[in-house]
Design a protein around this motif. Structure first.
Motif, PDB file in Angstrom:
ATOM      1  N   ALA A   8      24.234   1.077 -25.926  1.00 45.96           N
ATOM      2  CA  ALA A   8      24.252   2.255 -26.800  1.00 45.96           C
ATOM      3  C   ALA A   8      24.203   1.822 -28.260  1.00 45.96           C
ATOM      4  CB  ALA A   8      25.505   3.095 -26.540  1.00 45.96           C
ATOM      5  N   ARG A   9      24.973   0.789 -28.596  1.00 45.47           N
ATOM      6  CA  ARG A   9      24.956   0.296 -29.974  1.00 45.47           C
ATOM      7  C   ARG A   9      23.578  -0.274 -30.328  1.00 45.47           C
ATOM      8  NH1 ARG A   9      29.409   0.292 -32.854  1.00 45.47           N
ATOM      9  NH2 ARG A   9      31.415   0.527 -31.866  1.00 45.47           N
ATOM     10  N   ALA A  10      22.951  -0.977 -29.397  1.00 45.46           N
ATOM     11  CA  ALA A  10      21.626  -1.545 -29.659  1.00 45.46           C
ATOM     12  C   ALA A  10      20.607  -0.439 -29.926  1.00 45.46           C
ATOM     13  CB  ALA A  10      21.174  -2.416 -28.484  1.00 45.46           C
ATOM     14  N   PHE A  11      20.642   0.624 -29.127  1.00 45.78           N
ATOM     15  CA  PHE A  11      19.705   1.732 -29.305  1.00 45.78           C
ATOM     16  C   PHE A  11      20.105   2.644 -30.464  1.00 45.78           C
ATOM     17  CE2 PHE A  11      18.272   0.658 -25.023  1.00 45.78           C
ATOM     18  CZ  PHE A  11      16.898   0.732 -25.197  1.00 45.78           C
ATOM     19  N   SER A  12      21.263   2.379 -31.064  1.00 40.75           N
ATOM     20  CA  SER A  12      21.728   3.165 -32.220  1.00 40.75           C
ATOM     21  C   SER A  12      21.649   2.371 -33.515  1.00 40.75           C
ATOM     22  CB  SER A  12      23.179   3.620 -31.987  1.00 40.75           C
ATOM     23  OG  SER A  12      23.259   4.465 -30.878  1.00 40.75           O
ATOM     24  N   ASP A  13      20.962   1.246 -33.471  1.00 46.54           N
ATOM     25  CA  ASP A  13      20.830   0.390 -34.648  1.00 46.54           C
ATOM     26  C   ASP A  13      19.397   0.464 -35.165  1.00 46.54           C
ATOM     27  OD1 ASP A  13      20.722  -1.565 -36.571  1.00 46.54           O
ATOM     28  OD2 ASP A  13      21.441  -3.186 -35.263  1.00 46.54           O
ATOM     29  N   PRO A  14      19.173   1.267 -36.210  1.00 40.28           N
ATOM     30  CA  PRO A  14      17.795   1.458 -36.693  1.00 40.28           C
ATOM     31  C   PRO A  14      17.136   0.177 -37.185  1.00 40.28           C
ATOM     32  CG  PRO A  14      19.361   2.550 -38.150  1.00 40.28           C
ATOM     33  CD  PRO A  14      20.138   2.016 -36.987  1.00 40.28           C
ATOM     34  N   SER A  15      17.921  -0.840 -37.525  1.00 42.41           N
ATOM     35  CA  SER A  15      17.313  -2.090 -38.002  1.00 42.41           C
ATOM     36  C   SER A  15      16.596  -2.829 -36.876  1.00 42.41           C
ATOM     37  CB  SER A  15      18.376  -2.989 -38.642  1.00 42.41           C
ATOM     38  OG  SER A  15      19.254  -3.498 -37.652  1.00 42.41           O
ATOM     39  N   ARG A  16      16.862  -2.455 -35.624  1.00 39.74           N
ATOM     40  CA  ARG A  16      16.217  -3.102 -34.480  1.00 39.74           C
ATOM     41  C   ARG A  16      14.881  -2.458 -34.104  1.00 39.74           C
ATOM     42  NH1 ARG A  16      20.252  -5.353 -30.094  1.00 39.74           N
ATOM     43  NH2 ARG A  16      21.906  -6.110 -31.446  1.00 39.74           N
ATOM     44  N   PHE A  17      14.571  -1.330 -34.714  1.00 41.01           N
ATOM     45  CA  PHE A  17      13.354  -0.599 -34.343  1.00 41.01           C
ATOM     46  C   PHE A  17      12.157  -1.075 -35.146  1.00 41.01           C
ATOM     47  CE2 PHE A  17      16.550   2.967 -33.599  1.00 41.01           C
ATOM     48  CZ  PHE A  17      16.740   2.604 -32.279  1.00 41.01           C
ATOM     49  N   GLU A  18      11.041  -1.129 -34.466  1.00 37.93           N
ATOM     50  CA  GLU A  18       9.777  -1.416 -35.131  1.00 37.93           C
ATOM     51  C   GLU A  18       8.846  -0.252 -34.847  1.00 37.93           C
ATOM     52  OE1 GLU A  18       8.061  -5.229 -34.278  1.00 37.93           O
ATOM     53  OE2 GLU A  18      10.030  -6.199 -34.251  1.00 37.93           O
ATOM     54  N   PHE A  19       8.297   0.311 -35.892  1.00 37.84           N
ATOM     55  CA  PHE A  19       7.392   1.452 -35.758  1.00 37.84           C
ATOM     56  C   PHE A  19       5.986   1.029 -36.157  1.00 37.84           C
ATOM     57  CE2 PHE A  19      11.566   3.351 -36.548  1.00 37.84           C
ATOM     58  CZ  PHE A  19      11.621   4.306 -35.552  1.00 37.84           C
ATOM     59  N   ALA A  20       4.995   1.479 -35.378  1.00 35.57           N
ATOM     60  CA  ALA A  20       3.601   1.235 -35.744  1.00 35.57           C
ATOM     61  C   ALA A  20       3.308   1.916 -37.074  1.00 35.57           C
ATOM     62  CB  ALA A  20       2.660   1.746 -34.658  1.00 35.57           C
ATOM     63  N   ARG A  21       3.888   3.084 -37.232  1.00 41.21           N
ATOM     64  CA  ARG A  21       3.762   3.856 -38.472  1.00 41.21           C
ATOM     65  C   ARG A  21       5.167   4.316 -38.846  1.00 41.21           C
ATOM     66  NH1 ARG A  21       0.592   7.855 -36.674  1.00 41.21           N
ATOM     67  NH2 ARG A  21       2.214   9.385 -36.817  1.00 41.21           N
ATOM     68  N   PRO A  22       5.648   3.987 -40.034  1.00 40.25           N
ATOM     69  CA  PRO A  22       7.017   4.372 -40.406  1.00 40.25           C
ATOM     70  C   PRO A  22       7.214   5.885 -40.313  1.00 40.25           C
ATOM     71  CG  PRO A  22       6.036   2.938 -42.077  1.00 40.25           C
ATOM     72  CD  PRO A  22       4.949   3.300 -41.111  1.00 40.25           C
ATOM     73  N   ARG A  82      22.529   8.669 -24.966  1.00 37.77           N
ATOM     74  CA  ARG A  82      23.492   9.396 -24.113  1.00 37.77           C
ATOM     75  C   ARG A  82      23.636   8.724 -22.756  1.00 37.77           C
ATOM     76  NH1 ARG A  82      21.597  13.923 -26.790  1.00 37.77           N
ATOM     77  NH2 ARG A  82      19.889  14.253 -25.348  1.00 37.77           N
ATOM     78  N   ARG A  83      22.514   8.306 -22.176  1.00 36.55           N
ATOM     79  CA  ARG A  83      22.536   7.661 -20.862  1.00 36.55           C
ATOM     80  C   ARG A  83      23.343   6.366 -20.906  1.00 36.55           C
ATOM     81  NH1 ARG A  83      19.929   8.757 -15.844  1.00 36.55           N
ATOM     82  NH2 ARG A  83      20.400   6.973 -14.568  1.00 36.55           N
ATOM     83  N   LYS A  84      23.105   5.567 -21.946  1.00 40.07           N
ATOM     84  CA  LYS A  84      23.845   4.306 -22.088  1.00 40.07           C
ATOM     85  C   LYS A  84      25.349   4.578 -22.196  1.00 40.07           C
ATOM     86  CE  LYS A  84      20.564   1.299 -21.934  1.00 40.07           C
ATOM     87  NZ  LYS A  84      20.527   0.371 -20.812  1.00 40.07           N
ATOM     88  N   ILE A  85      25.714   5.609 -22.937  1.00 39.22           N
ATOM     89  CA  ILE A  85      27.128   5.934 -23.089  1.00 39.22           C
ATOM     90  C   ILE A  85      27.694   6.461 -21.772  1.00 39.22           C
ATOM     91  CG2 ILE A  85      28.707   7.570 -24.214  1.00 39.22           C
ATOM     92  CD1 ILE A  85      27.193   6.879 -26.814  1.00 39.22           C
ATOM     93  N   ASP A  86      26.948   7.326 -21.097  1.00 40.56           N
ATOM     94  CA  ASP A  86      27.402   7.835 -19.803  1.00 40.56           C
ATOM     95  C   ASP A  86      27.607   6.701 -18.802  1.00 40.56           C
ATOM     96  OD1 ASP A  86      27.362  10.410 -20.765  1.00 40.56           O
ATOM     97  OD2 ASP A  86      25.434  10.926 -19.844  1.00 40.56           O
ATOM     98  N   GLU A  87      26.783   5.660 -18.908  1.00 41.46           N
ATOM     99  CA  GLU A  87      26.903   4.495 -18.026  1.00 41.46           C
ATOM    100  C   GLU A  87      27.963   3.510 -18.517  1.00 41.46           C
ATOM    101  OE1 GLU A  87      22.900   3.028 -18.176  1.00 41.46           O
ATOM    102  OE2 GLU A  87      22.202   4.425 -16.625  1.00 41.46           O
ATOM    103  N   ARG A  88      28.584   3.840 -19.628  1.00 46.00           N
ATOM    104  CA  ARG A  88      29.587   2.992 -20.273  1.00 46.00           C
ATOM    105  C   ARG A  88      28.994   1.657 -20.722  1.00 46.00           C
ATOM    106  NH1 ARG A  88      33.631   5.958 -21.032  1.00 46.00           N
ATOM    107  NH2 ARG A  88      35.055   6.795 -19.528  1.00 46.00           N
ATOM    108  N   ASP A  89      27.702   1.642 -21.007  1.00 46.34           N
ATOM    109  CA  ASP A  89      27.022   0.472 -21.546  1.00 46.34           C
ATOM    110  C   ASP A  89      27.055   0.593 -23.068  1.00 46.34           C
ATOM    111  OD1 ASP A  89      25.359  -1.568 -22.351  1.00 46.34           O
ATOM    112  OD2 ASP A  89      23.581  -0.848 -21.275  1.00 46.34           O
ATOM    113  N   LEU A  90      28.211   0.279 -23.629  1.00 46.43           N
ATOM    114  CA  LEU A  90      28.399   0.469 -25.064  1.00 46.43           C
ATOM    115  C   LEU A  90      27.571  -0.505 -25.886  1.00 46.43           C
ATOM    116  CD1 LEU A  90      32.206   1.280 -25.187  1.00 46.43           C
ATOM    117  CD2 LEU A  90      30.256   2.790 -24.893  1.00 46.43           C
ATOM    118  N   ALA A  91      27.361  -1.713 -25.371  1.00 42.58           N
ATOM    119  CA  ALA A  91      26.501  -2.655 -26.083  1.00 42.58           C
ATOM    120  C   ALA A  91      25.069  -2.110 -26.137  1.00 42.58           C
ATOM    121  CB  ALA A  91      26.532  -4.027 -25.409  1.00 42.58           C
TER     122      ALA A  91
END
Length: 186
Positions: A23-37, A12-21
């Motif tokens: 927002a898209r990065a934080f909305s791409d689950p393939s970019r996330f790494e979890f210690a535990r799935p 939401r913050r990224k979108i409010d700041e109009r940082d769409l790139a």
């Protein structure tokens, strides 16, 4: 689990700041790494949060065809039983799409679902209730129901001020000013 609690706010913050790139990065689950799935509930939550974020970015970029596909994906994810707060987020995201597409009737239906979930969530859904009030005002304005638009925009502004949400108050105040202008009061 902690990441899933803060992720919606980051998007939401990224979108409010109009940082769409961003927002898209934080909305791409393939970019996330979890210690535990994440477990099944966590995967459902991640799906709703990421899809809603991509939907908002697509709407801001006026990519309605992509947004339509994302709304269908949100509807599918919503049937998988996310938390009430995430169900509210999904409903509000769908309402934004329908407003952008000029379908105020469908926007109102989605808003009702989102608002009901937000209210049922109690304090955890307070921000979604404020956003729903603002979107209800915009929907009423789109329908030409100026009196109701003023009521909902005023409610959204009061709720945002009481919560200390300056950006929400500004957005609601802008909608309220537009309504007053259309009424001939400005």
């Amino acid at each position: 689990a902690d990441a899933l609690r803060v992720l919606p706010g980051i998007v939401r913050r990224k979108i409010d700041e109009r940082d769409l790139a961003g927002a898209r990065a934080f909305s791409d689950p393939s970019r996330f790494e979890f210690a535990r799935p994440p477990d099944a509930a966590g995967r459902a939550a991640l799906g709703v949060v990421c899809t809603a974020g991509r939907l908002r970015a697509a709407l801001m970029e006026e990519r309605l065809e992509e947004a339509g596909g994302l709304v269908r994906e949100l509807a599918r994810l919503g049937r998988e039983g996310p938390s009430l707060v995430l169900a509210a987020e999904a409903g509000l995201a769908a309402a934004r799409y329908y407003l952008a597409a000029g379908d105020s009737s469908s926007a109102l239906d989605a808003l009702k679902r989102g608002l009901a979930a937000a209210q049922e969530a109690g304090a955890a859904g307070a921000a979604a209730v404020r956003e729903a009030s603002l979107l209800l005002g915009a929907t009423m304005l789109a329908d030409g129901r100026l009196g109701e638009a003023v009521e909902y925009a005023g409610l959204a502004e009061r709720e945002a001020q009481e919560a200390g949400d300056r950006l929400g108050a500004l957005r609601a105040g802008s909608l309220l000013a537009s309504c007053h202008f259309l009424e001939g009061r400005l």
